[in-house]
Design a protein around this motif. Structure first.
Motif, PDB file in Angstrom:
ATOM      1  N   LEU A   1     -69.052 -72.650  39.279  1.00  0.00           N
ATOM      2  CA  LEU A   1     -67.693 -71.974  39.409  1.00  0.00           C
ATOM      3  C   LEU A   1     -67.619 -70.970  38.289  1.00  0.00           C
ATOM      4  O   LEU A   1     -67.090 -69.784  38.409  1.00  0.00           O
ATOM      5  N   SER A   2     -67.907 -71.270  37.054  1.00  0.00           N
ATOM      6  CA  SER A   2     -67.770 -70.480  35.893  1.00  0.00           C
ATOM      7  C   SER A   2     -68.745 -69.485  36.071  1.00  0.00           C
ATOM      8  O   SER A   2     -68.374 -68.117  35.714  1.00  0.00           O
ATOM      9  N   GLY A   3     -70.042 -69.501  36.706  1.00  0.00           N
ATOM     10  CA  GLY A   3     -71.125 -68.444  36.897  1.00  0.00           C
ATOM     11  C   GLY A   3     -70.731 -67.674  37.687  1.00  0.00           C
ATOM     12  O   GLY A   3     -70.778 -66.389  37.620  1.00  0.00           O
ATOM     13  N   VAL A   4     -69.996 -68.153  38.939  1.00  0.00           N
ATOM     14  CA  VAL A   4     -69.826 -67.264  39.893  1.00  0.00           C
ATOM     15  C   VAL A   4     -68.433 -66.299  39.575  1.00  0.00           C
ATOM     16  O   VAL A   4     -68.520 -65.115  39.631  1.00  0.00           O
ATOM     17  N   MET A   5     -67.661 -66.851  38.768  1.00  0.00           N
ATOM     18  CA  MET A   5     -66.439 -66.159  38.352  1.00  0.00           C
ATOM     19  C   MET A   5     -66.900 -65.052  37.456  1.00  0.00           C
ATOM     20  O   MET A   5     -66.541 -63.919  37.361  1.00  0.00           O
ATOM     21  N   TYR A   6     -67.718 -65.409  36.501  1.00  0.00           N
ATOM     22  CA  TYR A   6     -68.040 -64.750  35.263  1.00  0.00           C
ATOM     23  C   TYR A   6     -68.609 -63.375  35.754  1.00  0.00           C
ATOM     24  O   TYR A   6     -68.687 -62.282  35.569  1.00  0.00           O
ATOM     25  N   GLY A   7     -69.565 -63.671  37.032  1.00  0.00           N
ATOM     26  CA  GLY A   7     -70.229 -62.521  37.769  1.00  0.00           C
ATOM     27  C   GLY A   7     -69.248 -61.579  38.456  1.00  0.00           C
ATOM     28  O   GLY A   7     -69.819 -60.392  38.604  1.00  0.00           O
ATOM     29  N   VAL A   8     -68.059 -61.760  38.770  1.00  0.00           N
ATOM     30  CA  VAL A   8     -67.076 -60.837  39.047  1.00  0.00           C
ATOM     31  C   VAL A   8     -65.902 -60.505  38.039  1.00  0.00           C
ATOM     32  O   VAL A   8     -64.919 -60.149  38.502  1.00  0.00           O
ATOM     33  N   GLY A   9     -66.375 -60.979  36.752  1.00  0.00           N
ATOM     34  CA  GLY A   9     -65.535 -60.292  35.611  1.00  0.00           C
ATOM     35  C   GLY A   9     -64.210 -61.232  35.433  1.00  0.00           C
ATOM     36  O   GLY A   9     -63.246 -60.886  35.037  1.00  0.00           O
ATOM     37  N   ILE A  10     -64.194 -62.494  35.721  1.00  0.00           N
ATOM     38  CA  ILE A  10     -63.132 -63.460  35.802  1.00  0.00           C
ATOM     39  C   ILE A  10     -63.667 -64.836  34.901  1.00  0.00           C
ATOM     40  O   ILE A  10     -64.874 -65.235  34.997  1.00  0.00           O
TER      41      ILE A  10
END
Ligand code: C5P
Length: 243
Positions: free
Chosen positions: A162-171
């Motif tokens: 989840l951290s990776g997915v969210m980081y990928g969209v600036g979150i």
């Protein structure tokens, strides 16, 4: 007209008996609650957004081999999931101090933690889901030591994903809660990620502006919850069809 048997009605979801044995239909309501249901509202469209977002996250977990209850989305409000026995724990993973931990330990919200911290709360609305230790969990038999190893591993894998997915969209993924289900396969039991993963159960902050894009918008009266969840869905490319 009763379409099917209701199994359970929770604060944000209703569960119905599924079409096949061992399946459940999970219906996402528009109801929002906070502070153990002391604060309540109906937020139009929240159920649809959480259904789509939870599908997105659960499918992503399936793709990387993290077992979970999701089978398929049925429509804009419902998904078919595997029936399981819910372990009576809320498993919280924190990357930055916020919410109850920031308050309990007197740490400024937003402080990055030296490593992800996993906490367990006993699922009991009447008691307000109190924080418990592995000693309580073992002594009261809520989960075995082997279960706790598996739960920790699931929680950390979900956190990495989840951290990776969210980081990928600036979150920034500040923290989140998951629930764990027990399924039986022949003589074996397996623990899987259950319930939902959505902005109702995560803290999500825009990396640039710090804007909150999660249920704290409702808890703390910070604006439109639908706008916040829509922003998350848009960035992930998960948007309800408007026509
Ligand atoms: O309130 P607290 O800081 O302990 O919450 C930690 C994380 O767990 C937050 O992302 C919150 O949304 C989630 N949570 C939840 N359901 C609860 C308690 C916490 O989804 N009953």
């Amino acid at each position: 007209m009763a379409r099917r048997k209701k199994i359970y009605e929770g604060k944000a979801k209703t569960l119905y008996e599924g079409p096949e044995p061992g399946t459940i239909v999970q219906y996402f309501k528009d109801d929002a609650t906070a502070f153990n249901a002391e604060k309540k509202a109906v937020i139009e469209g929240k159920g649809v957004l959480n259904n789509l977002l939870s599908e997105y996250f659960m499918l992503g977990l399936t793709n990387i081999g993290v077992p979970n209850h999701f089978l398929k989305r049925l429509n804009m409000r419902e998904q078919l999931v595997r029936s399981c026995e819910i372990v009576p724990l809320e498993v919280i993973v924190r990357n930055y101090a916020a919410g109850s931990m920031a308050k309990r330990l007197g740490i400024e919200e937003g402080t990055q933690l030296p490593r992800p911290i996993v906490e367990y709360c006993y699922k009991d609305d009447k008691l307000g889901d109190p924080l418990v230790t592995e000693e309580h969990i073992a002594a009261f038999g809520w989960a075995s030591p082997q279960d706790m190893d598996d739960i920790l591993s699931l929680a950390l894998r979900v956190n990495d994903f989840l951290s990776g997915v969210m980081y990928g969209v600036g979150i920034k993924l500040v923290d989140f809660k998951i629930e764990i289900g027990r399924v039986y396969e022949g003589d074996f039991q397996r623990l899987i990620v259950a319930d939902e993963i959505s902005p109702d159960s995560c803290r999500l902050w825009d990396i640039e502006t710090g804007q909150k894009l999660d249920k704290d918008v409702f808890r703390r009266d910070l604006g439109s919850l639908t706008d916040a969840y829509t922003e998350v869905a848009k960035r992930l490319g998960v948007m309800p069809k408007t026509s």
